[in-house]
Enzyme design. Structure first.
Site, mmCIF file in Angstrom:
data_model
loop_
_atom_site.group_PDB
_atom_site.id
_atom_site.type_symbol
_atom_site.label_atom_id
_atom_site.label_comp_id
_atom_site.label_asym_id
_atom_site.label_seq_id
_atom_site.Cartn_x
_atom_site.Cartn_y
_atom_site.Cartn_z
ATOM 1 N N ASP A 153 0.797 -1.127 0.078
ATOM 2 C CA ASP A 153 0.076 -0.015 -0.040
ATOM 3 C C ASP A 153 0.826 1.081 -0.078
ATOM 4 O O ASP A 153 1.856 1.188 0.158
ATOM 5 C CB ASP A 153 -0.953 -0.182 1.132
ATOM 6 C CG ASP A 153 -2.227 0.847 0.816
ATOM 7 O OD1 ASP A 153 -2.036 1.381 -0.055
ATOM 8 O OD2 ASP A 153 -3.313 0.760 1.719
HETATM 9 C C1 BGC Z 1 -5.118 3.159 0.138
HETATM 10 C C2 BGC Z 1 -5.302 2.053 -1.115
HETATM 11 C C3 BGC Z 1 -5.223 2.580 -2.150
HETATM 12 C C4 BGC Z 1 -3.824 3.218 -2.332
HETATM 13 C C5 BGC Z 1 -3.647 3.908 -3.977
HETATM 14 C C6 BGC Z 1 -3.873 3.993 -0.084
HETATM 15 O O1 BGC Z 1 -4.087 4.964 0.819
HETATM 16 O O2 BGC Z 1 -5.177 2.471 1.297
HETATM 17 O O3 BGC Z 1 -6.653 1.216 -0.683
HETATM 18 O O4 BGC Z 1 -5.303 1.579 -3.174
HETATM 19 O O5 BGC Z 1 -4.059 4.310 -1.538
HETATM 20 O O6 BGC Z 1 -4.418 4.865 -4.106
#
Ligand code: BGC
Length: 750
Positions: A293
């Protein structure tokens, strides 16, 4: 391979090698797989260490902001062959421009992979994922993902960061809106539907995209529902509750996994070898790639797990992370780590190859621009059939929580007042994480939905009354005036879209601001109140349940939301949604979910409330609305629950049937739910576990016999020795309309 071949001498070499090789080197592989392996082998051979590291690097283009940091140097990394993927680029034109740099200006011309959070629609926005889950309609959920993939792939996107398959039992956690709720079985079935919808049957088709099962793992178990918080969980609970939807996604062929932000029992997920290698690779045999993430490798420093970025990179790679999202840790440190002998080139090659494999499967080596067709993008967005599907999904996702004296559906000649801060809203109605969905001016508001059903505004009086948040009551008087002129009041209230989703935990789950007070004022007029709620999570609605005559939970219903709400309120569509998450009476009951254990001093719902029981002294143990609950305009009767034997062997199939009759005056859909209880185990078992469900439509007076089959596998659990198996003994089996109102049968497993 036409587009690359002309431009890239080195790749010509690779390709020549590929074609001259014996493509049947492994006879057991299908020709496609064998060809791919040969191609990847050849490509890997000519890649430098830097180029391999480059494949593991993912940055946001910043066109959409989905995290706290941005590194604007991504174009320089790209040109230097040090970038394998970009996210948050969201147009065919934009992706073509970046792809052109990758293909024409880097040494090997390896195409970029474009990722984006396509969660519940791309342009045409469907209800938030929790809302979709409330439909319990797997075909429609799959269709919604299919449409999302069709629109997104036409806008240059190859890869969605969905489905989120985190089980969530704490509605304080804002991200419950992105998942499928509290139940393992429902969550797993929905995970499968979404993966199939996004990926289709052929990843190389231009309208399919890679899916990503996230957030691995147990992100939904954050202590106190506070986003990003630690998770402390037994391995049994992890495997029983949090991992199965990931395994289901994997079995459905999900191409990628995303790690979670949280630590589990002291080890952050992005450095967690037990999760990423022992379970995911070795036990489950996952072949795709794992992305972190957003900056979650870097975050292992504040977690207190890594001394510095370099160590974090080493821990992540060793644990099994293939791609670093937004952190730049792999970019800056992998080479140094190799030089220091801390990681091997083989490990990096393995990650790069997994990523290249997905590019190959998408067909990007064949045509890197195949998803960058501006005309297709234009022709694909907001197609009428997509909008109709979004309306259909929205209607099916709404849950009727209360309908006193059958006040709903309304008659068109009822003189109504529409009151509340979300009546005319076209912004929040599509919810959080709504990708490129247009808000104001495009989404259908409730007001517009009513207007169009009523064929004009002559019967509607409107007052906003108040905002969603804040203390301003200056609009109350006007709202009361408007209410007094009407036969009944429809109030449209809820949260702001950004009060759920990421970084949106709440400690108070009442309707925010002065909305409750506005309801109280309107109540004084004596007019019947129909409350329509738009929000991203279970709320505490004891007061509303007491004073409103009807309550419709509409979630954030998407682009066609207002139209869907109006069609339910006026009975063009009979509500059929069922709650995928328990609604608590108050925040103190949280976490509250249906498949709890009995304890040694169980609370007896029907019996006397004795003191020395597992209960609160100031509130009942029961929720306000249980898991699986939802009313219809019609009524259903369950009868004749039959199981074919009293005793089963381990090799038997358990055949169950029940008769469902529509006893009301409307055609309607019902979700028939089957639960089991294993009464005694080598470890204690929950009082109920959902094992099957079926959604079906019945006409008034129509009866249908519904059959379910279970196998002994469905009775299995992690036993005392952590073996996943069923144990002999007595079971209860329940079938009914929600997790509380059920018929019961008993059987023995011998
Ligand atoms: C979130 C993810 C997301 C990623 C990309 C993160 O802050 O937890 O779920 O896919 O950002 O945008």
């Amino acid at each position: 391979m036409k587009n690359i071949k002309n431009k890239l001498p080195l790749l010509i070499f690779v390709l020549l090698a590929m074609w001259s090789c014996n493509t049947t080197k492994n006879k057991s592989q299908k020709p496609y797989e064998a060809k791919m392996e040969t191609f990847l082998d050849s490509l890997i051979q000519v890649m430098t260490l830097d180029e391999k590291i480059g494949q593991t690097v993912l940055f946001s283009a910043g066109w959409d902001v989905t995290g706290p940091t941005l590194d604007k140097n991504y174009v320089a990394y790209l040109k230097g062959g040090m970038l394998g993927a970009l996210f948050n680029v969201n147009s065919a034109k934009g992706s073509r421009a970046f792809q052109k740099i990758a293909v024409e200006e880097t040494r090997l011309g390896i195409p970029l992979l474009f990722g984006y959070d396509v969660i519940h629609g791309y342009k045409t926005i469907f209800p938030i994922s929790l809302g979709e889950a409330a439909s319990w309609d797997l075909d429609l959920i799959q269709k919604s993902a299919r449409i999302s993939a069709t629109e997104a792939s036409a806008a240059g996107i190859h890869w969605t960061y969905a489905p989120m398959v985190d089980i969530a039992r704490d509605p304080r956690w804002g991200r419950v809106s992105e998942g499928s709720g509290e139940d393992v079985y429902l969550g797993s079935e929905i995970a499968i539907a979404r993966v199939k919808g996004f990926q289709g049957d052929d990843l190389a088709a231009t309208n399919t995209i890679l899916a990503c099962a996230k957030h691995f793992a147990a992100y939904g178990a954050a202590i106190a529902g506070r986003d990003y918080n630690s998770v402390d969980i037994s391995e049994r609970e992890l495997r029983t509750t949090y991992l199965p939807p990931f395994k289901a996604a994997l079995d459905a062929g999900v191409a990628t996994f995303m790690t979670s932000f949280n630590e589990i029992n002291g080890i952050p997920s992005s450095g967690n070898k037990f999760l990423l290698t022992d379970i995911l690779r070795n036990e489950w045999g996952f072949k795709g790639f794992v992305v972190t993430d957003y900056t979650s490798i870097n975050e292992m420093i504040p977690h207190g797990f890594s001394k510095n970025e370099k160590q974090a990179g080493e821990q992540a790679l060793k644990a099994g992370v293939d791609m670093d999202m937004q952190g730049g840790v792999y970019l800056r440190n992998l080479k140094i780590l190799i030089n220091e002998g801390k990681v091997s080139e083989k490990e990096i090659t393995q990650s790069a190859r997994r990523i290249l494999e997905m590019k190959y499967r998408l067909g990007l080596f064949d045509d890197p621009y195949k998803y960058c067709d501006e005309q297709r993008e234009k022709d694909t967005q907001y197609k009428l059939e997509f909008l109709n599907a979004a309306k259909d999904m929205a209607q099916k996702s709404m849950v009727l929580l209360k309908n006193n004296k059958q006040i709903l559906p309304l008659q068109k000649n009822n003189k109504i007042a529409l009151i509340g801060p979300l009546v005319k809203d076209e912004h929040h109605i599509i919810g959080s994480w709504a990708a490129q969905g247009d808000r104001d001016g495009k989404a259908v508001s409730v007001y517009e939905g009513f207007e169009s059903i009523l064929g004009g505004i002559k019967n509607i009086n409107y007052a906003k009354g108040c905002a969603v948040i804040g203390n301003d009551k200056s609009g109350f008087a006007q709202a009361v005036r408007v209410a007094k002129q009407a036969d009944m009041v429809v109030m449209v209230m809820g949260e702001l879209e950004d009060m759920s989703g990421e970084a949106a935990s709440r400690s108070n789950l009442d309707l925010p601001g002065v909305q409750k007070e506005l309801i109280a004022e309107i109540k004084k007029t004596g007019k019947p109140i129909v409350l329509v709620l738009m929000n991203g999570r279970p709320l505490t609605l004891e007061y509303e349940d007491m004073v409103a005559d009807a309550i419709l939970e509409a979630w954030w219903p998407g682009t066609m939301g207002g139209s869907a709400i109006a069609s339910i309120i006026y009975g063009n569509q009979n509500p059929s949604g069922k709650l995928p998450m328990t609604f608590p009476r108050n925040v103190g009951q949280i976490p509250i979910y249906y498949n709890v254990k009995n304890t040694g001093r169980p609370y007896d719902i029907n019996g006397s409330e004795q003191k020395y029981r597992s209960r609160y002294i100031d509130v009942s143990n029961t929720p306000l609305y249980p898991f699986g609950y939802g009313l219809s305009y019609t009524t259903f009767k369950y009868a004749n629950l039959i199981i074919d034997k009293k005793e089963y062997n381990f090799s038997d199939t358990i055949n169950v049937s029940v008769t469902l009759t529509n006893t009301g005056i409307y055609e309607g859909e019902e979700v028939v739910q089957l639960y089991i209880q294993d009464l005694v185990g080598s470890v204690t078992r929950p009082i109920k576990e959902l094992k099957r469900f079926k959604k079906l439509m019945l006409k008034p007076n129509e009866s249908q016999k519904i059959a379910f089959t279970l196998n002994v596998k469905d009775l299995a659990f992690y036993t005392e020795n952590m073996k996943f198996k069923a144990e002999p003994g007595a079971f209860k089996l329940f079938v009914g309309t929600n997790s509380q109102d059920l018929l019961q049968a008993d059987f023995i497993l011998k």
